[in-house]
Scaffold this active site. Structure first.
Site, PDB file in Angstrom:
ATOM      1  N   ALA A   1       0.799  -1.199   0.004  1.00  0.00           N
ATOM      2  CA  ALA A   1       0.013  -0.176  -0.053  1.00  0.00           C
ATOM      3  C   ALA A   1       0.995   1.177   0.192  1.00  0.00           C
ATOM      4  O   ALA A   1       0.288   2.419   0.108  1.00  0.00           O
ATOM      5  CB  ALA A   1      -1.041   0.119   1.159  1.00  0.00           C
TER       6      ALA A   1
ATOM      7  N   GLU B   1       3.805   3.292  -5.148  1.00  0.00           N
ATOM      8  CA  GLU B   1       2.867   2.985  -6.284  1.00  0.00           C
ATOM      9  C   GLU B   1       2.401   4.197  -7.086  1.00  0.00           C
ATOM     10  O   GLU B   1       2.280   3.754  -8.283  1.00  0.00           O
ATOM     11  CB  GLU B   1       1.695   1.968  -5.433  1.00  0.00           C
ATOM     12  CG  GLU B   1       2.113   0.775  -5.036  1.00  0.00           C
ATOM     13  CD  GLU B   1       1.171   0.192  -4.097  1.00  0.00           C
ATOM     14  OE1 GLU B   1       0.680  -0.927  -4.278  1.00  0.00           O
ATOM     15  OE2 GLU B   1       0.507   0.981  -3.293  1.00  0.00           O
TER      16      GLU B   1
END
Length: 474
Positions: free
Chosen positions: A243, A418
């Site tokens: 995450a 990410e």
């Protein structure tokens, strides 16, 4: 490769309404996520929450649907759900811009969120930098001039075409459900400090950041600090490394450990005469029975859908061989809002790696299954092509937004692992614009659908090359 699934394939149906000025009025998207034979890592929730990306629309209706197929179970992969979610709305923006005969970059700019507006997840954009990031990138990358150059190149070349694409990004960061246990020990004798944190260093530089944060908080040299291997004993009940938040939450726990130690050491420190050394302070604390080990269990909490957002804008330029579909990425410009970066070298490296991984996703890595048995037919490097050295942009320019502290992050920073991957779809749209230039030359410049990945055969087929076009010019 035959047993293990990859990122969820997605299929989308959409309807869009715009007004005469090219402003979004309503977007309805149905998302079908192929979970394979088991919904182990179903990313449909992440997809639905990221589909708005950078654009305001007063009426959103996103319908997520998970489906079961006879293929291997899909799995979470870097930026699960967010990559296809952002890709689909960018594909929608391309489609609508084409229908309106409007420059896609201008159409995107008109529909960017404004500060203070509320996203479909109910998050108010109080700390919001994307419009300025967008304008800065357009100016620094000289987009207008390069667009004109590409048009001139396309007119002068029949079988080679260039395309450019600008893609913005808003990436939601959520701490909820991410917990990490950190133990920090100071050793009598030489004053060295060891950290055992709850994350796994998989190349994202978490160990270096933890060392830097510890040294900063204790006022010592980084040479005094080391990281020990993660273990289920000192780091019990730590969450998965994922995450994008593992580095910042473990660094937050390191800060809390340092605060505990400084509080315990403060009374001893007051009794010491200047100048003093860290080693002398540690020894005196040890002699007086001060506990020199601290532990902190950080529990990630989110008030609402997200803690904050990361922002970025990318411009990609691609040259396409119309006859073969072969292409190369001439240049990529990225401006990324990383807050006050803890380590710019690491963060720029993360941006590079994430973006190149996305190049594979959008241009190269096509998985094919037997339609009857579900067997993976691309089970080796002969059929499955990840990006290599020749796929990296020839001119790769990355810049971090300056003077942009994040008041909601750890040490005013933002995550970076990410989000840049979600902007890599710009290479696919740049290739598509090159295909459009080839089609325009033969009088067939109408909208066509281009899914991901746009492999060489797919791009070449969309160029609509016909043997009757092979004529010599005067």
């Amino acid at each position: 490769m035959e047993m293990v699934g990859k990122r969820d394939p997605h299929l989308y149906d959409y309807e869009v309404g715009v007004d005469d000025d090219g402003i979004l009025q309503g977007v309805k998207i149905t998302v079908y996520a192929d979970c394979g034979s088991s919904p182990n890592d179903n990313d449909i929730n992440f997809t639905a929450r990221s589909t708005d990306n950078a654009y305001y629309c007063p009426n959103w209706h996103v319908i997520p649907v998970s489906v079961k197929t006879n293929t291997p179970p899909s799995t979470f992969t870097r930026a699960p759900g967010s990559v296809p979610g952002i890709f689909v709305i960018e594909a929608v923006m391309e489609h609508v811009a084409k229908a309106l005969n409007m420059d896609p970059t201008e159409f995107r700019r008109r529909n960017l969120y404004k500060k203070g507006q509320v996203t479909p997840t109910g998050t108010t954009l109080d700390y919001y930098s994307l419009p300025s990031v967008f304008d800065n990138l357009v100016a620094s990358a000289d987009i207008k001039h390069r667009m004109a150059q590409a048009q001139a190149y396309n007119k002068a070349n029949r079988w080679k075409k260039k395309g450019l694409s600008v893609v913005p990004m808003k990436y939601g960061v959520c701490w909820s459900g991410m917990n990490f246990n950190v133990i920090l020990s100071v050793f009598n004798g030489d004053g060295t400090v060891s950290i055992a944190h709850g994350g796994i260093d998989s190349g994202q530089g978490i160990n270096i950041k933890a060392i830097q944060v510890c040294a900063h908080e204790l006022g010592i040299s980084v040479d005094k600090v080391c990281v020990k291997p993660t273990s289920s004993l000192p780091n019990a009940n730590s969450s998965v490394t994922g995450a994008s938040v593992t580095s910042e939450l473990n660094c937050l726990a390191v800060i809390k450990c340092c605060e505990q130690l400084k509080k315990r050491m403060a009374p001893v420190r007051k009794t010491m005469v200047e100048p003093y050394t860290w080693e002398n302070l540690v020894k005196k604390c040890y002699d007086e029975g001060v506990d020199l080990t601290a532990r902190y269990y950080v529990v990630g909490q989110t008030d609402g859908a997200f803690n904050y957002f990361s922002y970025g804008v990318t411009c990609s330029e691609v040259t396409l061989d119309v006859l073969t579909g072969e292409n190369h990425i001439d240049r990529v410009d990225i401006l990324f809002d990383c807050g006050d970066s803890m380590n710019p070298d690491i963060d720029i490296g993360q941006i590079e790696g994430a973006f190149v991984m996305g190049i594979g996703y959008h241009l190269l890595e096509k998985t094919k299954y037997d339609p009857v048995t579900g067997e993976n037919l691309t089970n080796g490097t002969w059929e499955y092509k990840p990006p290599t050295t020749k796929d990296i942009p020839i001119d790769f320019r990355i810049e971090l937004l300056k003077d942009a502290p994040n008041p909601l992050g750890v040490l005013r920073s933002k995550v970076v692992g990410e989000p840049p991957l979600c902007m890599s779809c710009s290479v696919l749209f740049a290739a598509k614009h090159a295909v459009e230039a080839a089609r325009e030359e033969i009088g067939k410049d109408m909208y066509f659908q281009l899914g991901s990945p746009g492999t060489v055969d797919v791009l070449q087929t969309h160029c609509l090359v016909d043997p009757t076009q092979f004529v010599l010019r005067d």
